[in-house]
Design a protein around this motif. Structure first.
Motif, PDB file in Angstrom:
ATOM      1  N   ASN A  73      37.698  -1.211  -8.143  1.00 57.31           N
ATOM      2  CA  ASN A  73      38.044   0.191  -7.877  1.00 57.31           C
ATOM      3  C   ASN A  73      36.945   1.130  -8.353  1.00 57.31           C
ATOM      4  N   CYS A 133      41.516   2.389  -1.235  1.00 58.14           N
ATOM      5  CA  CYS A 133      41.713   2.483  -2.689  1.00 58.14           C
ATOM      6  C   CYS A 133      42.514   3.730  -3.050  1.00 58.14           C
ATOM      7  N   ASN A 136      46.213   3.265  -2.763  1.00 60.19           N
ATOM      8  CA  ASN A 136      46.726   2.540  -3.931  1.00 60.19           C
ATOM      9  C   ASN A 136      46.803   3.458  -5.145  1.00 60.19           C
TER      10      ASN A 136
END
Length: 263
Positions: A73, A133, A136
């Motif tokens: 990430n 990302c 999420n």
């Protein structure tokens, strides 16, 4: 120009260090989770773990998994934000030269097209990975906020964990959005200076050349995108206001949290 390059390198280092710090903090939050809820209730494949050695092994495995996931990430977000920062400095250099009237209009158009190519590359695989990302991050932030408001434990460690968890993910969610909005704001500033040049003139250029340059700027379609949507500061502010009022409404109507949070 050397000062701008040095500043850009300095900002890139700050992003790298901030990202590394975020990874360390994410592991610290994971450690607080283990300290707050203990290891006695840990399960493996649906079976309660009895031997304490297994607890330690599972904690180490959990920490290792969190390190790898958060490092990925970190790499995706820092890559995107650094790319945005480099394009922003490049665009600001063009803007400064146009303000100083130290460059030719044709050369400025060539530089702007080069910046557009970089933005197109930014909107490719890098933006797609960052968007995935960000989904999420948004999910974890919302879950963390809801659980925080629904928290009924009085333990200090649990409050610390549930308070820091959404903040951790909100920070990394906001960073690429803000960078994309800054890049689009810089592009808009170029269009504004084109209007100024049309009115006040530019070096020894003719009216036709200034009109051509203004038309070139107005037809630019270079925008930093996430989720295939151009990110603008006004959009971010509107979403922030909407989310804030929605949370306040849900809290006041006791949909989440207790009935006496603000009373």
């Amino acid at each position: 120009r050397n000062v701008s390059r040095a500043k850009m390198i300095h900002m890139s280092r700050i992003y790298l260090l901030a990202g590394a710090l975020w990874v360390v903090l994410s592991l610290a939050v994971q450690g607080v989770f283990v300290a707050a809820f203990g290891v006695d209730q840990m399960t493996f494949l649906g079976t309660a773990v009895q031997w304490r050695g297994w607890h330690i092994m599972l904690i180490c495995l959990q920490m290792l998994g969190a390190l790898v996931t958060n490092a990925v990430n970190y790499a995706v977000v820092v890559n995107y934000t650094t790319q945005c920062e480099m394009i922003i400095y490049y665009m600001k250099g063009i803007f400064r030269r146009l303000q100083e009237k130290s460059t030719d209009l044709k050369l400025a158009m060539h530089d702007i097209l080069d910046a557009g190519k970089s933005i197109s590359q930014l909107n490719g695989q890098i933006a797609k990975m960052t968007s995935l990302c960000a989904v999420n991050f948004a999910e974890l932030s919302i879950i963390g906020l809801v659980i925080l408001f629904l928290n009924e434990f009085n333990s200090v460690l649990i409050w610390v964990y549930r308070g820091t968890f959404p903040i951790l993910w909100l920070v990394i969610l906001i960073l690429p959005l803000v960078q994309a909005a800054r890049l689009n704001s810089t592009i808009m500033s170029l269009k504004r200076i084109g209007l100024d040049m049309r009115v006040f003139g530019y070096q020894n250029s003719s009216q036709l050349e200034r009109d051509s340059f203004l038309l070139f700027l107005l037809n630019l379609n270079f925008k930093a995108k996430l989720f295939h949507i151009p990110i603008k500061p006004s959009y971010l502010f509107g979403i922030l206001v909407l989310v804030t009022f929605t949370l306040l409404l849900l809290l006041q109507t006791s949909v989440i949290g207790g009935s006496s949070i603000f009373l």
